[in-house]
Design an enzyme around this catalytic site. Sequence first.
Site, PDB file in Angstrom:
ATOM      1  N   HIS A   1       0.682  -1.295   0.070  1.00 43.85           N
ATOM      2  CA  HIS A   1       0.064  -0.050   0.049  1.00 43.85           C
ATOM      3  C   HIS A   1       0.965   1.377   0.090  1.00 43.85           C
ATOM      4  CE1 HIS A   1       0.556  -0.108   4.569  1.00 43.85           C
ATOM      5  NE2 HIS A   1       0.641   1.183   4.257  1.00 43.85           N
TER       6      HIS A   1
ATOM      7  N   SER B   1       4.913   1.931   7.824  1.00 44.64           N
ATOM      8  CA  SER B   1       4.480   0.720   7.036  1.00 44.64           C
ATOM      9  C   SER B   1       5.635   0.271   6.474  1.00 44.64           C
ATOM     10  CB  SER B   1       3.446   0.990   6.121  1.00 44.64           C
ATOM     11  OG  SER B   1       2.119   1.534   7.020  1.00 44.64           O
TER      12      SER B   1
ATOM     13  N   ASP C   1       0.304  -8.088   1.866  1.00 45.05           N
ATOM     14  CA  ASP C   1       0.500  -6.284   1.598  1.00 45.05           C
ATOM     15  C   ASP C   1       1.891  -6.059   1.480  1.00 45.05           C
ATOM     16  OD1 ASP C   1      -0.101  -3.856   1.456  1.00 45.05           O
ATOM     17  OD2 ASP C   1      -0.029  -3.331   3.684  1.00 45.05           O
TER      18      ASP C   1
END
Length: 330
Positions: free
Chosen positions: A173, A282, A203
């Site tokens: 993402h 992230s 992810d």
Amino acid sequence: MRRPALYSSSRPGRTAGPPPDPPPGPSPATPQAAPRARRLRRPSSTELLWVVVLILSTLLAFTLLQGQRPSQRRLTQQDINAAVLKTLETQQIPSEYAKAYANVRPSVVRVLGYVKRDRLDPETARSLPRRTPKPKPLGPAPDASDAEHDDVENCVGTGVVVVDKDLILTNLHVVSGADRIKVVFHDGLEATASVVNIQPENDLAVLQAHKIPDDMIAATMRSTGDLAPGDKVMAVGFPFGIGPSASGGVVSGLKRVFRSPEGNQEMNNLIQFDAAANPGNSGGPLVTMDGEVVGIVTAILNPTPARTFIGIGFAVPIENAASAAGLPPF
């Protein structure tokens, strides 16, 4: 006149008369008598006394020298404990988190995703600072550097180098939908990168940098097989673009399930941790106190619209992340 004969008597007690004179003329050669052996002289009592005094003096001097030499005492546990306490009091020892950060820092990179300005929705475009127009370059071909000015930073995240050639692990993402991806290494080197593999169910995305530092160091990965709740861990990344930043905590649980706020994705077998993580973390590494990567930070749980950290974060185990990069399992 006739000389009377001379006789030697064999009777004891009688002595023979003088030997007769040798006859005139050359006498036959007689063997020379062997020299008598020299008899050793016995030392006198004075000499023996001085020898004894010399020996005693030597022994006394040796004993005195031994007495002056310090005796070596065996170390005891109390001595060792005292030395350790003295070192702790006088020396500044780095913490476990500081050592872990120092080990993994050269492998952590900032990941930036850019999109074309004309792709943004009108509301987002209006919120961006207005760009000062520049004169067009002369010549038929446009300057390549100007093309970058048409890109707008759309997302910032973190990545970790897992192969010292050029492969970087991050979250999907972070780079999804980006027209251009840039990575910034620990020494400040900036380079563009391309997505070479993705693992949507976890992810994950694998980036390949187009240029790397000469002293590139890949992170050390460690199996999560012996990871347990309560183990200390640290998250390293760029929360809100600030960093690199480190936050410490513990493993809160294993094999967790997380559903995205939009409800369109569910991930399983995640590591739950309580080290502070926020947007920008992230794709960053979750490391042990040895600086070894056990997971890739991928999500935080916050039921409020703020989307900030409230104490629950999730990471993809490194076994899954390594398989995305084509690395053999542990």
